[in-house]
Each structure stands twice: as C-alpha cells, then as structure tokens.
Design a protein around this motif. Structure first.
Motif, PDB file in Angstrom:
ATOM      1  N   ARG A 252      -8.851 118.448  55.090  1.00  0.00           N
ATOM      2  CA  ARG A 252      -8.601 118.772  56.492  1.00  0.00           C
ATOM      3  C   ARG A 252      -9.826 119.488  57.054  1.00  0.00           C
ATOM      4  O   ARG A 252     -10.344 120.431  56.452  1.00  0.00           O
ATOM      5  N   GLU A 254     -12.438 120.459  60.818  1.00  0.00           N
ATOM      6  CA  GLU A 254     -12.465 120.758  62.247  1.00  0.00           C
ATOM      7  C   GLU A 254     -13.833 120.391  62.810  1.00  0.00           C
ATOM      8  O   GLU A 254     -14.872 120.724  62.226  1.00  0.00           O
ATOM      9  N   GLY A 271      -3.271 114.791  64.096  1.00  0.00           N
ATOM     10  CA  GLY A 271      -4.216 115.874  64.304  1.00  0.00           C
ATOM     11  C   GLY A 271      -3.881 116.749  65.492  1.00  0.00           C
ATOM     12  O   GLY A 271      -2.873 116.558  66.176  1.00  0.00           O
ATOM     13  N   ARG A 282     -11.940 120.171  70.860  1.00  0.00           N
ATOM     14  CA  ARG A 282     -11.876 120.523  69.445  1.00  0.00           C
ATOM     15  C   ARG A 282     -10.841 119.625  68.777  1.00  0.00           C
ATOM     16  O   ARG A 282      -9.737 119.427  69.294  1.00  0.00           O
ATOM     17  N   VAL A 284      -8.867 118.888  65.066  1.00  0.00           N
ATOM     18  CA  VAL A 284      -8.525 119.234  63.681  1.00  0.00           C
ATOM     19  C   VAL A 284      -7.774 118.039  63.114  1.00  0.00           C
ATOM     20  O   VAL A 284      -6.731 117.640  63.645  1.00  0.00           O
TER      21      VAL A 284
END
Length: 334
Positions: A252, A254, A271, A282, A284
């Motif tokens: 995982r 970012e 996500g 952003r 993730v």
C-alpha cells in the motif's frame, strides 16, 4: 361474476403475492362468496397447484411448494425483470446459457403482445470481461448441491481439483477430500466461490466452485459460525485483496498526481482520493506487489510524486529501467 377461468387466474395471482390469505379477505378482493373461493381453490388443486388450508379465526389459504412446477403468473415488471435476467445469465459463469435461452423463448411465447414488444426492444448482450484465459464454467448441478448444503447447514465433503500451473493445466496431484461447513455461495469477478469453514485446517477458506466435485451424502448438520467482519461481501473482498482479514492490501502506497481528483476517483475502486487543488490530488492505493502498484499508478499518465513508502519508490525505479530497456530493445533488467 367473472367467468370461472378468469376467476382462477385472479385467485392464483393473489395467492402468489403473499404467504397467507384469510378466506374472507380473498372473497372480498374477488367479490365472490367464501363458498366460491373454496370451489376455485379445489379447481386449482386439481390443476396441480399445492394450496394448503390453515385454520384459526382468520383461516384461509396459502400457496406452497410442490413436487412439480405448475404454470406461473407474472405481472408486467416481473416479466421484464425475468427476461433481462435470462438474457444475462450466460455471463454468470453458472453454465446455464443454453437453458436460460430456452427459458426465455418459452416465457416470450406466452407473453401478451405489449410485453413481447418491450422485451424485443430490450435486447441485452452480456459481454464478459476480456481475459487471457476464459472464466471456467460451473455445472448447474454443482451449484445446486453447494447451495442446498449451505441452506441445510450440513457439512460437505468434496474433491478439490488442484490449481492449474501456468502453461500446463492441472498438476495432476489430487489431495484428500475436503471437509467443510459451507456458509455462503458467492460470485466474484465472473467466478463462483464457496465460503466455508475448513474442518481440517480449522480456518475460513474460499473454494472455486468449478474445481469442486461434491461427495454424497452430505454430513451432519452444524451450527453456523460468525463470519469475520459479519458480512460476506466484506469478507470476500478482503480475501481477494490479499489482506487475510487485516483490512488492507499486502502493498500500500501514497502518491500525488497532477490530475483533478474527479478524474482519478472514477477509476479507483479500493483506494482513497483526496483533492489538493484544481489539478492535483493525493492517491492512496493498494496492490499485490510493489511493482504492480507502481504500474497501476503509472496508468494515470500524469506527473507523479511518491510520498511513500520507500518500497514504492524502488518499484518505480525498477519499472522505469524495464521500460527503458524495452524501448531500446535490450534484455529486461531484473
């Protein structure tokens, strides 16, 4: 008073809409006497409809399950829904494409003209997702056997075919029969799976239905266990994300993308997308591997800033070297 045939159809339609019908209420709805209702019920029984009578202050009738399938009645919405479901049945992986086509033809033949026109203008083509290998079909009898064991809460024994090896098919090694407590039969990504408690491994497992060959008879009844997370949808999603119930992917990371959040969010399923400005967001996201995660992020075709972790930065570097080698015609870099 309506003709007998019309009354019988009306009575059958009412009996299908709820489980229990007080006799007096049926007579009132049909605008006939209770005696006429009793006679019509007897006529429907002669035609094969299993109609039971129940006693009490509001004694009446209920339509029960029988040993054969008698003619059924559908309202307009039910008929359209049935036709659409039959047209898309071939894409479920249940191996019932031919049977569903025959059933649709049977239903269409007895539809009134107004409904037949609606169905003919609502032709649905079920397109299965592209794949390098077609999704395996599951025999309908296998699904029926698994569903019956789930419903009856009976332990199940079955032979489980080994997973195919790349380019070679099955490896030919057949293990001992599996012993499970079946809890749910689900579909995921065009395939059928059995969610069960494995008695020999003392843990939850998901089994591909196309690799299952049930053994008869089934075992003793069992008391259902509580599924981790409480909901089968969340449990299956976690298992296929590789989280093992921990709530996340194995890898995982970012990043910050030079794209509007609205453009990214429509393509992100699991996500998190956060807006940072008109053209920045952003992201993730998770994946099975760091290289796979880097490739998934790179598919957005935008400027990328890696926030972390370091494994994701390394994966981007490896992917960049491989892409450069491919562009130059060189051998792939490890």
């Amino acid at each position: 008073m309506p003709k007998t045939s019309a009354r019988l159809l009306s009575l059958l339609s009412l009996l299908q809409t709820r489980r229990d019908w007080p006799g007096a209420l049926l007579a009132e709805r049909m605008e006939v006497s209770p005696r006429t209702v009793r006679r019509d019920v007897d006529r429907l029984r002669e035609l094969g409809y299993p109609i039971a009578a129940f006693k009490g202050p509001d004694g009446g009738y209920r339509l029960e399950a029988g040993t054969e399938l008698p003619p059924l009645l559908f309202d307009d919405e039910q008929a359209v829904a049935l036709a659409v479901a039959l047209q898309t049945a071939a894409a479920t992986g249940a191996g019932i494409g031919e049977a569903s086509a025959r059933a649709l033809n049977t239903v269409r033949q007895v539809m009134p003209a107004r409904l037949r026109h609606r169905i003919d203008t609502l032709r649905v083509t079920a397109v299965e997702r592209p794949s390098t290998r077609p999704d395996p079909r599951v025999d309908g009898s296998v699904l029926t056997a698994l569903g019956a064991a789930v419903h009856a809460r009976e332990e199940l024994r079955f032979d489980y075919a080994p997973a195919p090896s790349p380019g070679r098919g099955g490896d030919g090694v057949q293990g001992p029969p599996r012993r499970v407590q079946p809890h749910h039969l689900v579909t995921w990504g065009g395939r059928w799976y059995l969610v069960a408690w494995d008695l020999d491994r003392d843990d939850w497992r998901t089994f591909r239905a196309d690799r299952i060959t049930p053994r008869i008879p089934t075992g003793p009844r069992f008391t259902p266990r509580e599924l981790p997370g409480g909901e089968v949808a969340a449990f299956v999603a976690d298992r296929f994300r590789g989280s093992g119930g921990s709530g996340g992917w194995p890898c995982r990371g970012e990043v910050i993308l030079d794209l509007p959040a609205s453009s990214v969010s429509r393509y992100v399923r699991d996500g998190i997308v956060e807006e940072l400005g008109p053209d920045r967001c952003r992201l993730v996201l998770g994946s099975w591997s760091w290289t796979g995660l880097a490739a998934a992020v790179g598919a957005f075709d935008a400027g990328i800033e890696v926030v972390g972790p370091a494994e994701l930065k390394d994966a981007f570097a490896r992917l960049a070297r491989r892409c450069a080698d491919a562009a130059a015609g060189r051998s792939a870099t490890p």
